[in-house]
Design an enzyme around this catalytic site. Structure first.
Site, PDB file in Angstrom:
ATOM      1  N   GLY A  11       0.816  -1.202   0.000  1.00 46.76           N
ATOM      2  CA  GLY A  11       0.000   0.000   0.000  1.00 46.76           C
ATOM      3  C   GLY A  11       0.856   1.260   0.000  1.00 46.76           C
ATOM      4  O   GLY A  11       1.934   1.323  -0.593  1.00 46.76           O
ATOM      5  N   SER A  12       0.366   2.262   0.712  1.00 49.13           N
ATOM      6  CA  SER A  12       0.970   3.594   0.632  1.00 49.13           C
ATOM      7  C   SER A  12       2.339   3.709   1.295  1.00 49.13           C
ATOM      8  O   SER A  12       3.020   4.722   1.114  1.00 49.13           O
ATOM      9  CB  SER A  12       0.021   4.634   1.239  1.00 49.13           C
ATOM     10  OG  SER A  12      -1.126   4.769   0.436  1.00 49.13           O
ATOM     11  N   THR A  13       2.769   2.708   2.066  1.00 46.29           N
ATOM     12  CA  THR A  13       4.140   2.770   2.580  1.00 46.29           C
ATOM     13  C   THR A  13       5.137   2.796   1.429  1.00 46.29           C
ATOM     14  O   THR A  13       6.240   3.328   1.561  1.00 46.29           O
ATOM     15  CB  THR A  13       4.460   1.588   3.502  1.00 46.29           C
ATOM     16  OG1 THR A  13       4.249   0.352   2.795  1.00 46.29           O
ATOM     17  CG2 THR A  13       3.590   1.611   4.755  1.00 46.29           C
ATOM     18  N   PHE A  14       4.735   2.243   0.266  1.00 43.61           N
ATOM     19  CA  PHE A  14       5.633   2.195  -0.879  1.00 43.61           C
ATOM     20  C   PHE A  14       5.856   3.583  -1.482  1.00 43.61           C
ATOM     21  O   PHE A  14       6.804   3.784  -2.256  1.00 43.61           O
ATOM     22  CB  PHE A  14       5.093   1.238  -1.949  1.00 43.61           C
ATOM     23  CG  PHE A  14       6.069   0.977  -3.069  1.00 43.61           C
ATOM     24  CD1 PHE A  14       7.077   0.048  -2.915  1.00 43.61           C
ATOM     25  CD2 PHE A  14       5.999   1.699  -4.258  1.00 43.61           C
ATOM     26  CE1 PHE A  14       8.010  -0.173  -3.923  1.00 43.61           C
ATOM     27  CE2 PHE A  14       6.915   1.482  -5.270  1.00 43.61           C
ATOM     28  CZ  PHE A  14       7.923   0.544  -5.111  1.00 43.61           C
ATOM     29  N   LYS A  15       5.010   4.545  -1.156  1.00 40.27           N
ATOM     30  CA  LYS A  15       5.189   5.897  -1.699  1.00 40.27           C
ATOM     31  C   LYS A  15       6.531   6.502  -1.299  1.00 40.27           C
ATOM     32  O   LYS A  15       7.023   7.416  -1.968  1.00 40.27           O
ATOM     33  CB  LYS A  15       4.036   6.794  -1.247  1.00 40.27           C
ATOM     34  CG  LYS A  15       2.705   6.410  -1.879  1.00 40.27           C
ATOM     35  CD  LYS A  15       1.539   7.167  -1.258  1.00 40.27           C
ATOM     36  CE  LYS A  15       0.217   6.705  -1.867  1.00 40.27           C
ATOM     37  NZ  LYS A  15      -0.954   7.273  -1.165  1.00 40.27           N
TER      38      LYS A  15
END
Length: 296
Positions: A11-15
């Site tokens: 999810g958004s941790t990959f941003k």
């Protein structure tokens, strides 16, 4: 064993990885460009838009995009600014698509896709020139969706690289080997770098950005008075009915004026509901308790 043997949608941790790719290639800074406020992003070659959670509107510079975890902004950064080669190179610089060299049995490699099709040079009604054939998948991958998957260990290493000058440390559990009879030390673990994910300058910028996410963004539940804490939340929607999602948070912490001493990643599987705030609400208190215990 799930922490290093299983992989999940990050999810958004990959941003954080997408931000590193754009910063390291000097495509953006933390203050420019200013992305136009939008409630969705429509990648080239598709009619399926990538929406922000709840139809929310977000925009601004890179730090503002991170603070609110803006899907539309990061999808555009990955698809139209960084592109496939930059995203693949940076993800693999963090350790994706390679098995982490941890001293435990059967660690698993995290995955970032490497086939986004060819660059279109001859335009057609289906493919305009100047884009890659699988640009919609690239836009999804830039926000930790599509075929991106990561172990909690890998995402802890992402946080560690940010707070460690861009260097991904070699993970280990063994501190030293001692003689069982005499207690004398036979060997010890020397800290080493597994790979370099980004420049020290990019790491410094991202450190500041993640600190802001913990101070006033989705990771406020990770903040601890008296410590310098940075974080990034994530929610990986599983497409179930009723909605369920994995709740994530990654982060680091240290004493004021000193380099961070610890990096963490927490994944709570299959939470009811689907919200960009879930990581901050569910995973952050667990991560905060780990940090508090470490500095106790």
């Amino acid at each position: 064993a799930k922490s290093y043997r299983d992989i999940f949608f990050p999810g958004s941790t990959f941003k954080v990885v997408t931000a590193a790719a754009a910063l390291d290639d000097n495509l953006i800074s933390t203050i420019a460009p200013e992305f136009e406020a939008a409630d969705r992003y429509l990648p080239p070659l598709t009619e399926r838009a990538i929406s922000n959670f709840g139809g929310g509107t977000c925009g601004g510079n890179l730090i503002e995009l991170l603070v609110v975890s803006c899907n539309s902004g990061f999808a555009e950064i990955g698809a139209e600014l960084v592109g496939p080669s930059g995203m693949i190179e940076t993800a693999e610089g963090f350790g994706f698509n390679d098995t982490p060299p941890i001293d435990l049995p059967l660690p698993v490699a995290s995955n970032f896709p490497t086939d986004f099709g060819a660059l279109v040079t001859q335009p057609s009604p289906e493919f305009p020139a100047g884009v890659f054939e699988n640009t919609p998948a690239l836009a999804q991958s830039a926000i930790g969706q599509n075929d991106v998957s990561a172990s909690p260990l890998q995402m802890a290493l992402v946080a560690a690289a940010v707070s460690n000058g861009g260097r991904v440390p070699t993970p280990h559990v063994l501190l030293a080997v001692e003689d069982a009879d005499t207690g004398s030390q036979i060997s010890s673990f020397d800290q080493a770098t597994w790979t370099t994910a980004m420049s020290a300058g990019t790491a410094e910028l991202l450190t500041g950005a993640m600190i802001e996410v913990a101070e006033r963004g989705t990771a406020q539940g990770l903040a601890i008075p008296g410590l310098v804490v940075g974080g990034k939340t994530g929610t990986a929607q599983l497409g179930t009915d009723p909605p369920r999602s994995h709740a994530w948070i990654i982060g680091f912490a240290g004493r004021p004026g000193e380099r961070a001493e610890i990096a963490v990643a927490v994944l709570v599987e299959g939470q009811e509901g689907s919200s960009e705030q879930t990581g901050g609400r569910v995973a952050a208190p667990i991560a905060r308790s780990i940090l508090e215990r470490f500095f106790q």
